[in-house]
Design a protein around this motif. Structure first.
Motif, PDB file in Angstrom:
ATOM      1  N   HIS A  93       0.809  -1.225   0.000  1.00 37.81           N
ATOM      2  CA  HIS A  93       0.000   0.000   0.000  1.00 37.81           C
ATOM      3  C   HIS A  93       0.839   1.271   0.000  1.00 37.81           C
ATOM      4  O   HIS A  93       0.299   2.370  -0.074  1.00 37.81           O
ATOM      5  CB  HIS A  93      -0.918   0.028   1.224  1.00 37.81           C
ATOM      6  N   ASP A  96       0.497   4.364  -2.522  1.00 37.12           N
ATOM      7  CA  ASP A  96      -0.729   5.153  -2.410  1.00 37.12           C
ATOM      8  C   ASP A  96      -0.794   5.943  -1.114  1.00 37.12           C
ATOM      9  O   ASP A  96      -1.500   6.952  -1.045  1.00 37.12           O
ATOM     10  CB  ASP A  96      -1.952   4.234  -2.492  1.00 37.12           C
ATOM     11  N   LEU A  99      -0.028   9.733  -1.277  1.00 35.51           N
ATOM     12  CA  LEU A  99      -0.872  10.580  -2.115  1.00 35.51           C
ATOM     13  C   LEU A  99      -1.706  11.507  -1.244  1.00 35.51           C
ATOM     14  O   LEU A  99      -2.447  11.047  -0.370  1.00 35.51           O
ATOM     15  CB  LEU A  99      -1.766   9.704  -2.983  1.00 35.51           C
ATOM     16  N   ARG A 123       1.305   9.206  -6.895  1.00 34.69           N
ATOM     17  CA  ARG A 123       1.733   8.068  -6.094  1.00 34.69           C
ATOM     18  C   ARG A 123       3.249   8.095  -5.938  1.00 34.69           C
ATOM     19  O   ARG A 123       3.976   8.570  -6.794  1.00 34.69           O
ATOM     20  CB  ARG A 123       1.306   6.758  -6.766  1.00 34.69           C
TER      21      ARG A 123
END
Length: 614
Positions: A93, A96, A99, A123
């Protein structure tokens, strides 16, 4: 030779600044409690904040709390930051999780005075440090990275670059082309209801990043149904009255409208434009902004007037507790016919069954005499509306609601009464998130043969019957309605101008909407009363365009109206010579255009008569 020396001297500070822009170090600060992923328990030794500055991309900082957590540096003295770097945690993960992460700088260790430095819009890359140049001229002692929502920060490495210096506020960072509103609360308390003001420092950066307002105040939640959304609406209140951006009013109270179910993020702004074109005496100020709360990105909001008594808002006499008899008792009063009135402290049910909240005088200052006076007068207005209701504002308000296809027009209606004036006026317009074909109960609005308030619209109390008595049953009111519509159409209210306004808003919102729908990934979901999932910002805006294009024609047909352009020549008068101003109905408006509502007027100057767009 002298010219070359001077040129070098001018360039030298810039060259020195670049040379001094090295990777900065300092005392690590930030969220202390961490999560130990091996046990999923709180820790102070595993995945600590120091690991974001250890130069090792395989270690990382992970906080125990999921939101509003951060790590950063105390640089010891002020530095102008020119570059930042980051690398995400190495897991499935991680890319992400960075972000919408936000970098901030401050000169208070609690970051109450923080300014944004950068928001991550892409990202991350595992195993790499991404860098971004910083466009902010201010100097900061404290710098930090605030993780995005629900991320536990989870950052592998952070870097700050810059040079020592006080800096200045000549060039500040905004998240997008829109103004940035950044709010930091005392002790990091997050607003939790609509009664409790949380002490805050409220910062607004606008005007190309050169106009800074940063003053103390408070923040709390606001709204009724809209408070149920994950993207919360807020009310901000400055400790002292402030001029905000280009708003006309200097005031303490302002609103941040969340527009959660409105995926165009523009319906309120568009309706306000219709209100101005319809000639309403007061249209609330609204401006799209990006919002940060304690360093966490919250989305694209609408910064708007708090609709209250103010010379540049609802311009009536503001009463005191001493105004209990004679002329003073007659006003001013600011009211709201409100389906949620039952949750308020100072409200009454009219004799015709309509729930009415007294907004001003407010619930803490209104006296018994004042409350019962306005209750009695409102009842008198309902039963004798031809004598006590100002038809001009009521019908203009009605037309804004119908042209926008607003199903909530009579769910909440603002009205007011001035001192020594028996008339009750309607306005301003408010709340258009379900307008422009955004309500599954009435979609498609233009397929209805009758007005929207009679075809599935929401009405508080017995407002439907009250409006019927005026708009449907009374010939004089219907004739006046047609006259006002003609005035507005002659005034430039047409599908072309409204579509052009949508085009401007779409362009203005382009960058902000991208961030908003990363933060709130609802574009492919049915939320609130959405009738259709259009799948993109562009398609959502196209739906509004289609509605407008057909709605103007629908209104013309419903009112049995044919647009015939005025043949009076549109020119400019000689403003150095005396002239008289009339509206399109021939009513004298004065001898000066200054301060008049924007619109089309007839100007008579000597023997000449002509039309002017003001």
């Amino acid at each position: 030779m002298r010219l070359l020396i001077l040129s070098f001297m001018v360039l030298m500070p810039t060259l020195l600044a670049v040379a001094d822009d090295e990777k900065l170090s300092g005392r690590v600060i930030g969220t202390f409690e961490t999560v130990d992923y091996s046990t999923f328990e709180m820790s102070t030794t595993a995945n600590t904040r120091e690991m974001a500055f250890d130069g090792n991309l395989d270690t990382y900082f992970a906080s125990w709390e999921r939101n509003y957590t951060w790590t950063g540096l105390d640089l010891g003295s002020k530095h102008v930051i020119t570059k930042v770097g980051w690398s995400p945690r190495n897991d499935s993960h991680g890319e992400d999780r960075v972000l919408l992460g936000v970098f901030e700088g401050a000169n208070r260790e609690d970051f109450m005075d923080a300014l944004p430095l950068y928001i991550i819009k892409k990202r991350g890359k595992i195993g790499e440090i991404s860098h971004a140049s910083i466009d902010c001229s201010a100097g900061f002692r404290y710098v930090r990275y605030v993780g995005p929502s629900d991320a536990r920060c989870n950052i592998a490495e952070l870097e700050f670059y810059g040079h020592p210096g006080e800096g200045d506020s000549t060039n500040l960072y905004r998240l997008t082309n829109l103004p940035t509103v950044s709010i930091h609360t005392l002790d990091g308390v997050i607003p939790f209801d609509k009664e409790t003001d949380i002490s805050s420092q409220i910062t607004i950066i606008g005007d190309e990043g050169v106009n800074l307002l940063s003053v103390p105040g408070g923040i709390r939640e606001r709204g009724n149904y809209s408070r149920n959304f994950p993207k919360k609406p807020y009310r901000i209140k400055f400790d002292k009255k402030q001029n905000v951006l280009d708003a006309p009013a200097k005031a303490k109270k302002w609103t941040l409208i969340n527009n959660y179910g409105d995926k165009t993020l523009m319906r309120n702004l568009l309706a306000f434009e219709i209100s101005r074109k319809m000639g309403m005496p007061y249209t609330p100020y609204g401006r799209a902004v990006d919002v940060l709360l304690n360093g966490e990105y919250k989305g694209c909001y609408q910064l708007c007037d708090q609709v209250n008594v103010n010379k540049n808002r609802v311009n009536i006499t503001e009463m005191t507790p001493q105004d209990v008899s004679g002329s003073a008792l007659t006003g001013g009063y600011f009211l709201e016919i409100d389906a949620y009135a039952y949750d308020e402290r100072k409200w009454f049910q009219s004799s015709n069954g309509n729930p009415v909240v007294v907004k001003s005088p407010d619930e803490d200052s209104i006296t018994t005499n004042q409350f019962y006076y306005i209750w009695s007068h409102f009842n008198k207005m309902e039963s004798q509306w031809k004598k006590y209701l100002d038809l001009n504002t009521f019908l203009r308000h009605f037309l804004v609601g119908e042209l926008s296809g607003n199903t909530d027009t009579y769910w909440s209606v603002f009205m007011y009464k001035q001192r020594d004036d028996d008339m009750v006026y309607t306005g301003p317009v408010w709340d258009f998130d379900l307008a422009f074909d955004n309500d599954n109960r009435t979609y498609p609005v233009n397929s209805k043969s009758d007005y929207i308030y009679r075809s599935g619209g929401s009405c508080a109390g017995n407002m439907l019957n009250f409006v019927d008595r005026i708009v449907v049953a009374d010939g004089t009111a219907k004739a006046m309605l047609l006259k006002i519509w003609d005035e507005a159409r002659q005034n430039g209210l047409d599908k072309e101008s409204l579509e052009a306004y949508v085009d401007r808003l779409e362009k203005q919102l382009e960058l902000s909407q991208e961030l908003n729908f990363i933060r709130w990934p609802i574009m492919n979901d049915w939320v609130h009363m959405n009738p259709v999932v259009w799948g993109s910002f562009y398609n959502e805006v196209q739906n509004v365009r289609r509605f407008i294009k057909n709605r103007v024609d629908w209104m013309d047909k419903k009112l049995n109206y044919t647009f015939i352009p005025s043949h009076i020549k549109e020119v400019q008068p000689d403003f150095n010579e005396p002239y008289e101003v009339f509206n399109l109905s021939g009513v004298y408006c004065g001898n000066n255009l200054d301060g008049m509502t924007p619109g089309v007027y007839i100007v008579r100057q000597g023997s000449r008569t002509f039309k002017i767009v003001h």
